[in-house]
Write an enzyme that holds these catalytic residues in place. Structure first.
Site, PDB file in Angstrom:
ATOM      1  N   LYS A 164       1.181   9.246   0.140  1.00 19.06           N
ATOM      2  CA  LYS A 164      -0.036   8.480  -0.164  1.00 19.06           C
ATOM      3  C   LYS A 164       0.073   7.773  -1.506  1.00 19.06           C
ATOM      4  CE  LYS A 164      -4.368   7.162   0.380  1.00 19.06           C
ATOM      5  NZ  LYS A 164      -4.930   6.913  -0.930  1.00 19.06           N
ATOM      6  N   GLU A 171       0.178  -0.869  -1.993  1.00 18.30           N
ATOM      7  CA  GLU A 171      -1.121  -1.559  -1.941  1.00 18.30           C
ATOM      8  C   GLU A 171      -1.345  -2.381  -3.208  1.00 18.30           C
ATOM      9  OE1 GLU A 171      -5.344   0.286  -2.867  1.00 18.30           O
ATOM     10  OE2 GLU A 171      -4.574   1.004  -0.941  1.00 18.30           O
TER      11      GLU A 171
END
Length: 294
Positions: A164, A171
């Site tokens: 993550k 991102e």
């Protein structure tokens, strides 16, 4: 299946509802009396009757350790604690080692989906032992998007949060590239319809993505982002990604540059950061500063 959920904020509250929609029982605890199902952690654990009992923590990083410390004496050997928040991956092995002498198992889950997760499902990156993952699989299946993808058992303790962390680093880079392109188009005198250019890119191009969809949505609400300050916070995971890359000797120039760009935005108003801030607000429900707001 039955599960306890600690933390019913923007993410946790929607996750509770999605799990319930799949037919499972959730006993949720939150300090906010308007959303909690029970008055205390003790009452939550007392209502869990299955074996093993599973408790999912969905809290900001500052509250995770204290919550695990409080829960551990209430649980029994074989029970499972899941940390589904944005905790640092280095904590996970420590938590597993802390709980092991009590016979309590630990699973880390990197959770992505933001405020849209209730509708679209959550991407889950999971770390822990095979048997514990199998026990919790019905809950993971309830939370993940419909279809083949959206769930991965990434490895042992820490792997879920590491995955993550890297996801969030990517991102950062994607958002920065989109935002810089938007700023360049906004400034070009030849271009008169920036919003529709981005809308046209949503089909048939190699750069189409959900982030692109969210950009258009943000511009539909405020075409030139005049109501948003060019300020974008960094959640911490971008920093952890760059630090891990340094430790492992892996070059990540794009992610590092996007992180430093956010640092710049925290000092001076940046046009590109208006779009980064707008995208973050679209998928995460983050507070957006209005122009001039401190």
């Amino acid at each position: 299946m039955q599960i306890g959920m600690v933390g019913l904020g923007r993410m946790g509250g929607n996750m509770r509802q999605r799990i319930r929609n799949a037919g499972h029982e959730v006993v949720g605890y939150d300090r906010n009396p308007d959303v909690t199902d029970v008055a205390s952690l003790e009452e939550m654990v007392g209502k869990l009757t299955g074996s093993p009992r599973v408790v999912w923590i969905m809290l900001p990083i500052d509250y995770v350790q204290a919550t695990i410390d409080t829960l551990a004496p209430m649980l029994a050997p074989g029970d499972i604690i899941i940390d589904g928040g944005n905790s640092k991956y280095t904590w996970d092995k420590a938590h597993a080692e802390q709980l092991a002498p009590k016979g309590i198992h630990f699973v880390d889950v990197g959770t992505s989906g933001g405020v849209w997760g209730l509708q679209n499902g959550y991407a889950l990156m999971v770390g822990g032992d095979d048997a514990d993952i199998a026990t919790c699989q019905p809950i993971f299946d309830a939370l993940k998007p419909a279809g083949e993808f959206g769930f991965v058992h990434a490895g042992g303790h820490g792997a879920g949060h590491f995955a993550k962390m890297v996801h969030n680093g990517i991102e950062y880079g994607l958002m920065q590239a989109y935002a810089e392109g938007w700023e360049l188009l906004e400034k070009a005198p030849e271009v008169t319809n920036v919003r529709e250019i981005f809308r046209s890119w949503r089909e048939g191009t190699v750069i189409r993505s959900w982030l692109l969809d969210l950009m258009v949505q943000a511009m539909d609400a405020d075409e030139h982002l005049e109501k948003i300050e060019g300020y974008a916070a960094d959640s911490g995971e971008g920093r952890w990604t760059v630090n891990a890359a340094v430790e492992l000797g892996v070059p990540v120039p794009t992610i590092a540059a996007s992180l430093f760009a956010r640092f710049v935005s925290q000092q001076d108003d940046s046009p590109a950061m208006k779009m980064v801030a707008a995208m973050r607000n679209q998928f995460g429900g983050h507070a957006v500063k209005a122009e001039g707001e401190k």
